[in-house]
Motif scaffolding. Structure first.
Motif, PDB file in Angstrom:
ATOM      1  N   PHE A   1       0.822  -1.202   0.000  1.00  0.00           N
ATOM      2  CA  PHE A   1       0.000   0.000   0.000  1.00  0.00           C
ATOM      3  C   PHE A   1       0.864   1.263   0.000  1.00  0.00           C
ATOM      4  O   PHE A   1       0.549   2.239  -0.688  1.00  0.00           O
ATOM      5  CB  PHE A   1      -0.914  -0.001   1.228  1.00  0.00           C
TER       6      PHE A   1
ATOM      7  N   THR B   1       0.784   4.268  -2.815  1.00  0.00           N
ATOM      8  CA  THR B   1       0.510   5.679  -2.528  1.00  0.00           C
ATOM      9  C   THR B   1       1.689   6.558  -2.912  1.00  0.00           C
ATOM     10  O   THR B   1       1.506   7.682  -3.403  1.00  0.00           O
ATOM     11  CB  THR B   1       0.185   5.880  -1.040  1.00  0.00           C
TER      12      THR B   1
ATOM     13  N   ALA C   1      -6.524   3.894   4.135  1.00  0.00           N
ATOM     14  CA  ALA C   1      -7.182   3.637   2.854  1.00  0.00           C
ATOM     15  C   ALA C   1      -8.204   4.712   2.529  1.00  0.00           C
ATOM     16  O   ALA C   1      -8.294   5.187   1.394  1.00  0.00           O
ATOM     17  CB  ALA C   1      -7.849   2.260   2.882  1.00  0.00           C
TER      18      ALA C   1
ATOM     19  N   THR D   1      -8.015   6.976  -0.705  1.00  0.00           N
ATOM     20  CA  THR D   1      -8.988   6.707  -1.759  1.00  0.00           C
ATOM     21  C   THR D   1     -10.093   7.750  -1.813  1.00  0.00           C
ATOM     22  O   THR D   1     -10.481   8.211  -2.885  1.00  0.00           O
ATOM     23  CB  THR D   1      -9.615   5.317  -1.557  1.00  0.00           C
TER      24      THR D   1
ATOM     25  N   PRO E   1      -6.743  -0.885  -1.931  1.00  0.00           N
ATOM     26  CA  PRO E   1      -6.950  -0.854  -0.472  1.00  0.00           C
ATOM     27  C   PRO E   1      -7.790  -2.016   0.045  1.00  0.00           C
ATOM     28  O   PRO E   1      -7.615  -2.454   1.177  1.00  0.00           O
ATOM     29  CB  PRO E   1      -7.668   0.489  -0.259  1.00  0.00           C
TER      30      PRO E   1
END
Length: 405
Positions: free
Chosen positions: A178, A182, A240, A244, A273
């Motif tokens: 993750f 990002t 997340a 998002t 996510p």
């Protein structure tokens, strides 16, 4: 990038020190409950490891407030204070449950309250879904969806906490993927700074899990307990949503940013996510359906979780944990490769990620089923022959029902 690396190192070192201290305190004051029927371990161990993880998180946030590179995540301090307040509540309730076994309604109420603090006071919520170009949601719908998502992820992570090193390792792998996502999106979108709350939380969780694993790896010295598992779930869901739910929808229509596959580019911000917590969500969903189908509370304990099934198939504790690690890596990295393939114009675009997923899943299935095949080969089932029926297992063996509970 170097600031993130330093954050991981310092957070891991702090968490390791806190974990050793908490472990000694737990042993000295016997801060562990009796072994339950559904537990896998046979020796009482402290379940307050989540306290050490929480202290590691606090240390990381305190450090970030003094580093100019992370000043952007402190432009709105209410977000960070709300996260810390929610984490404090969750850890307190988690420790109380680990020591005194609270009613599930109390725990669920505390989870909704903690999620409400993050969403309501911190303003970390879904304002629109990055589907196509834009799907705006009302403030109340965004609030409700965000709170529900955080609660679901918290419980999903908590549900798989049944083997040494399982949650910490799965969270470590998930947050590495993750964070990479990002960070790369920040680079591809031309952000003025690669520092973001979502990336920072992912890095903090990486450091916390690294620092906690040495004393939690099989054979473990202590467990993270509900306090640690719920804390990880809270932070992962928060990261997340922070990423998002706040993406600029205009970027989704730019194929140079999210890849030449418009459909894939539109869904990856939602897909990844979710994918990084896919196994916990799968276990959680199966448990809820299974228990409610029997007329029980969705939070009533049983011995039917995925990790229990792995042990029943013949895997050792360590082997089962490593299989979970493999599944997590295959699914999350596969989706990440899809993004790389489309965004970087790799040959085949997202098919490289699809191929990785297919081959990785095939390998994981083979490894998952290996003990069962070995057991069948070593102990073949005899051909059925006429004769008196065998007595029921539960009648001939009084412990059979307990083993299958």
């Amino acid at each position: 990038m170097k600031y993130y690396v330093f954050t991981v190192i310092l957070t891991a070192a702090a968490t390791l020190a806190f974990t050793a201290i908490v472990w000694r305190i737990g042993l000295r004051y016997r801060l562990y409950p009796e072994i339950r029927e559904r537990d896998v371990h046979t020796t009482p161990k402290p379940r307050i490891g989540g306290v050490a993880m929480y202290l590691g998180v606090l240390a990381a946030f305190a450090l970030s407030s003094q580093v100019p590179y992370f000043s952007i995540i402190w432009t709105d301090p209410s977000r960070n204070w709300s996260i810390m307040a929610a984490a404090t509540l969750i850890v307190i309730v988690g420790v109380a449950d680990d020591l005194w076994d609270l009613d599930w309604m109390i725990k669920l109420g505390a989870q909704f309250l903690a999620a409400g603090i993050v969403v309501g006071f911190g303003g970390i919520q879904i304002y629109y879904l990055p589907v196509g170009t834009q799907l705006a949601v009302s403030s109340w719908v965004g609030f409700a969806v965000s709170v529900l998502a955080i609660v679901i992820v918290m419980n999903a992570v908590n549900f798989i906490d049944g083997l040494d090193g399982l949650v910490a390792g799965v969270a470590l792998i998930s947050n590495v993927v993750f964070f990479v996502y990002t960070y790369i999106v920040a680079r591809d979108t031309g952000a003025s700074s690669y520092s973001s709350l979502a990336s920072f939380i992912a890095v903090v969780l990486i450091g916390v899990c690294i620092g906690f694993l040495p004393l939690n790896w099989n054979p473990s010295k202590l467990f993270m307990g509900d306090s640690g598992a719920l804390l990880i779930g809270l932070l992962m869901a928060t990261a997340a949503i922070a990423f998002t739910g706040n993406l600029d929808p205009r970027l989704l229509g730019d194929n140079d940013v999210f890849g030449r596959s418009q459909l894939l580019g539109a869904f990856i911000p939602i897909l990844l996510p979710v994918v990084v917590v896919l196994l916990p969500l799968l276990d959680f969903g199966m448990a809820v359906i299974r228990r409610m189908g029997r007329g029980l509370s969705p939070f009533s304990p049983d011995r039917k979780h995925l990790h229990h099934r792995m042990l029943d198939m013949g895997h050792s504790d360590r082997a089962a944990v490593l299989v979970f690690y493999a599944w997590t890596a295959v699914v999350s990295i596969g989706v990440l490769l899809m993004y790389f393939g489309t965004a970087q114009d790799w040959p085949g675009d997202y098919w490289l990620g699809v191929g990785y997923l297919v081959l990785g899943a095939a390998a994981c299935i083979a490894v998952t089923r290996l003990p069962s095949r070995r057991a069948r080969a070593a102990h073949p089932v005899p051909d059925a022959t006429p004769g008196p029926s065998a007595p029921d297992a539960s009648e001939s063996d009084p412990t059979a029902e307990q083993r299958n509970a």
